[in-house]
Write a protein that holds these residues in place. Structure first.
Motif, PDB file in Angstrom:
ATOM      1  N   LEU A  66      12.144   2.063   2.257  1.00  0.00           N
ATOM      2  CA  LEU A  66      12.002   1.211   1.078  1.00  0.00           C
ATOM      3  C   LEU A  66      10.631   1.278   0.412  1.00  0.00           C
ATOM      4  O   LEU A  66      10.548   1.394  -0.819  1.00  0.00           O
ATOM      5  N   PRO A  67       9.502   1.203   1.165  1.00  0.00           N
ATOM      6  CA  PRO A  67       8.196   1.225   0.497  1.00  0.00           C
ATOM      7  C   PRO A  67       7.995   2.452  -0.388  1.00  0.00           C
ATOM      8  O   PRO A  67       7.471   2.347  -1.500  1.00  0.00           O
ATOM      9  N   VAL A  88       3.317  -1.474  -0.119  1.00  0.00           N
ATOM     10  CA  VAL A  88       4.538  -2.236  -0.419  1.00  0.00           C
ATOM     11  C   VAL A  88       5.040  -2.901   0.860  1.00  0.00           C
ATOM     12  O   VAL A  88       5.181  -2.243   1.889  1.00  0.00           O
ATOM     13  N   ASP A  89       5.281  -4.203   0.780  1.00  0.00           N
ATOM     14  CA  ASP A  89       5.826  -4.942   1.922  1.00  0.00           C
ATOM     15  C   ASP A  89       6.970  -5.823   1.437  1.00  0.00           C
ATOM     16  O   ASP A  89       6.852  -6.509   0.418  1.00  0.00           O
ATOM     17  N   LEU A 106       8.908  -9.271  -2.628  1.00  0.00           N
ATOM     18  CA  LEU A 106       8.294  -7.953  -2.484  1.00  0.00           C
ATOM     19  C   LEU A 106       6.816  -8.069  -2.821  1.00  0.00           C
ATOM     20  O   LEU A 106       6.458  -8.572  -3.898  1.00  0.00           O
ATOM     21  N   HIS A 107       5.971  -7.631  -1.899  1.00  0.00           N
ATOM     22  CA  HIS A 107       4.517  -7.742  -2.083  1.00  0.00           C
ATOM     23  C   HIS A 107       3.920  -6.374  -2.372  1.00  0.00           C
ATOM     24  O   HIS A 107       4.131  -5.433  -1.615  1.00  0.00           O
ATOM     25  N   ALA A 126       6.438 -10.249  -6.097  1.00  0.00           N
ATOM     26  CA  ALA A 126       7.608 -10.374  -6.978  1.00  0.00           C
ATOM     27  C   ALA A 126       8.730 -11.079  -6.232  1.00  0.00           C
ATOM     28  O   ALA A 126       8.940 -10.858  -5.042  1.00  0.00           O
ATOM     29  N   LYS A 127       9.452 -11.931  -6.942  1.00  0.00           N
ATOM     30  CA  LYS A 127      10.566 -12.671  -6.364  1.00  0.00           C
ATOM     31  C   LYS A 127      11.877 -12.202  -6.997  1.00  0.00           C
ATOM     32  O   LYS A 127      11.935 -11.899  -8.177  1.00  0.00           O
ATOM     33  N   GLY A 128      12.938 -12.197  -6.186  1.00  0.00           N
ATOM     34  CA  GLY A 128      14.253 -11.837  -6.699  1.00  0.00           C
ATOM     35  C   GLY A 128      14.284 -10.464  -7.335  1.00  0.00           C
ATOM     36  O   GLY A 128      14.571 -10.314  -8.515  1.00  0.00           O
TER      37      GLY A 128
END
Length: 282
Positions: A66-67, A88-89, A106-107, A126-128
Motif C-alpha cells: 500500500l505505501p 506513508v502510514d 492515511l498519514h 487524510a480521513k476517509g
C-alpha cells in the motif's frame, strides 16, 4: 411337547458358561464414537489457526504494498519529482478497509517537499480515503518552513523584508526604507498569526538605524513610511499554495515556522484545487 420329549431349560450363567462378547458389537461401537467426536474440536482449531495465519499474511502483504501505491498516486497528482521522499502510514486493520473500498486514515509525511516554489517539511493526515476514486472525507496537517522560506512568504508585505530571524514566539523582519533618498536600515519585531486564511503580522518593536523607537516616534520621524511600519500587516499567501489548501494557524518554534493547514477533500479529483490559489488585488 409330550412328556416323552420334554424341553430342557437353558443352563444358568455361571463361571463355567461365561457370556461371550462379539467383537465389533454395540459396546465396541459405543466406545469408539466418543473418540471420533473428540477429533472435531482439533480439526476446527486447525482450520481457525490456518485462516488466522492467512489473514495475518494478507495484512502484512497489504501493508507492504500500500505505501508504494499511495506514494505513486500522490507524486503524480501533485506533479512531484519521481524520487520524492514520502512516508506513508495507514492505521487500523487494513483488509476490512480494502474490502469496504475506503481507508479510515492515511498519514503522509516528508522532510522536504517543494510546492508552488515553497520548500518545507509536510505532515498531513487524510480521513476517509477512497480506493475506487472520489473525494477525501477531509485532511489536515502542518507545513514547516525555515527562515529563508518564511521570507519568501512575506514578499508581498509593505514591510522591508530582506531577511527574517525567528525568536519564538516572534520573528524579526529586517530591511531598509527610503527616506530623503537614503536607505535607512529598519528592523520590525512581529508576532505572526493567521486570520481568515491570511498571515497577520502584529508589530511588537521597531528599530530604525539601530535605535529602538516606540510607534509614535517612528510615525513622527518617518511619516507615512513610519505609519506603514507600525500597523498590523495582513498578507495573502493563497497564490503561493494550491487552491485546495487553506492555512488555519501559525506559530514560531525554534528556528522554524509551523503552519497549520486544512486540505479540501476534493483536491484529489478537482484539478483547479491543485493549481495556485488567488489573492484579491489591492
Amino acid at each position: 411337547m409330550s412328556d416323552e420329549n420334554p424341553t430342557l431349560p437353558y443352563p444358568e450363567a455361571d463361571a463355567e458358561h461365561p457370556t461371550l462378547v462379539i467383537p465389533g458389537g454395540a459396546q465396541t461401537a459405543d466406545a469408539a464414537a466418543p473418540a471420533r467426536r473428540k477429533r472435531w474440536p482439533w480439526v476446527l482449531l486447525i482450520i481457525v489457526v490456518v485462516l488466522a495465519l492467512l489473514a495475518v499474511a494478507g495484512e502484512l502483504l497489504v501493508r507492504a504494498i500500500l505505501p508504494g501505491v499511495v506514494r505513486s498516486i500522490v507524486v503524480e497528482q501533485l506533479d512531484l519529482p519521481a524520487d520524492q521522499q514520502l512516508d506513508v502510514d495507514a492505521y487500523g486493520i487494513l483488509l476490512p478497509q480494502l474490502i469496504g473500498g475506503r481507508l479510515d486514515s492515511l498519514h503522509l509525511s516528508t522532510d522536504s517537499v517543494t510546492i508552488q516554489g515553497i520548500t518545507g517539511a509536510a505532515d498531513v493526515t487524510a480521513k476517509g480515503v477512497p480506493l475506487r476514486g472520489g473525494d477525501l472525507a477531509g485532511a489536515s496537517g502542518t507545513i514547516t518552513v525555515d527562515e529563508s522560506q518564511f521570507t519568501t512568504l512575506l514578499s508581498s508585505t509593505d514591510l522591508p523584508v530582506d531577511q527574517v530571524a525567528f525568536d519564538a514566539p516572534d520573528a524579526t523582519v529586517s530591511g531598509s526604507v527610503q527616506v530623503l533618498g537614503l536607505a535607512l536600515p529598519v528592523s520590525v519585531t512581529v508576532t505572526p498569526g493567521v486570520v481568515d486564511g491570511d498571515l497577520q503580522l502584529t508589530p511588537q518593536g521597531i528599530s530604525v538605524g539601530g535605535i529602538v523607537l516606540d510607534a509614535d516616534r517612528v510615525q513622527d520621524t518617518l511619516g507615512s513610511v513610519g505609519a506603514a511600519l507600525t500597523k498590523t500587516q495582513t498578507i495573502c499567501i493563497a497564490d503561493q499554495l494550491p487552491a485546495g489548501i487553506t492555512i488555519t494557524g501559525l506559530k514560531i518554534t525554534g528556528t522554524r515556522a509551523v503552519i497549520d493547514v486544512d486540505v479540501n477533500g476534493a483536491i484529489v479529483t478537482d484539478d483547479s484545487l491543485q493549481q495556485p490559489g488567488t489573492c484579491p488585488r489591492g
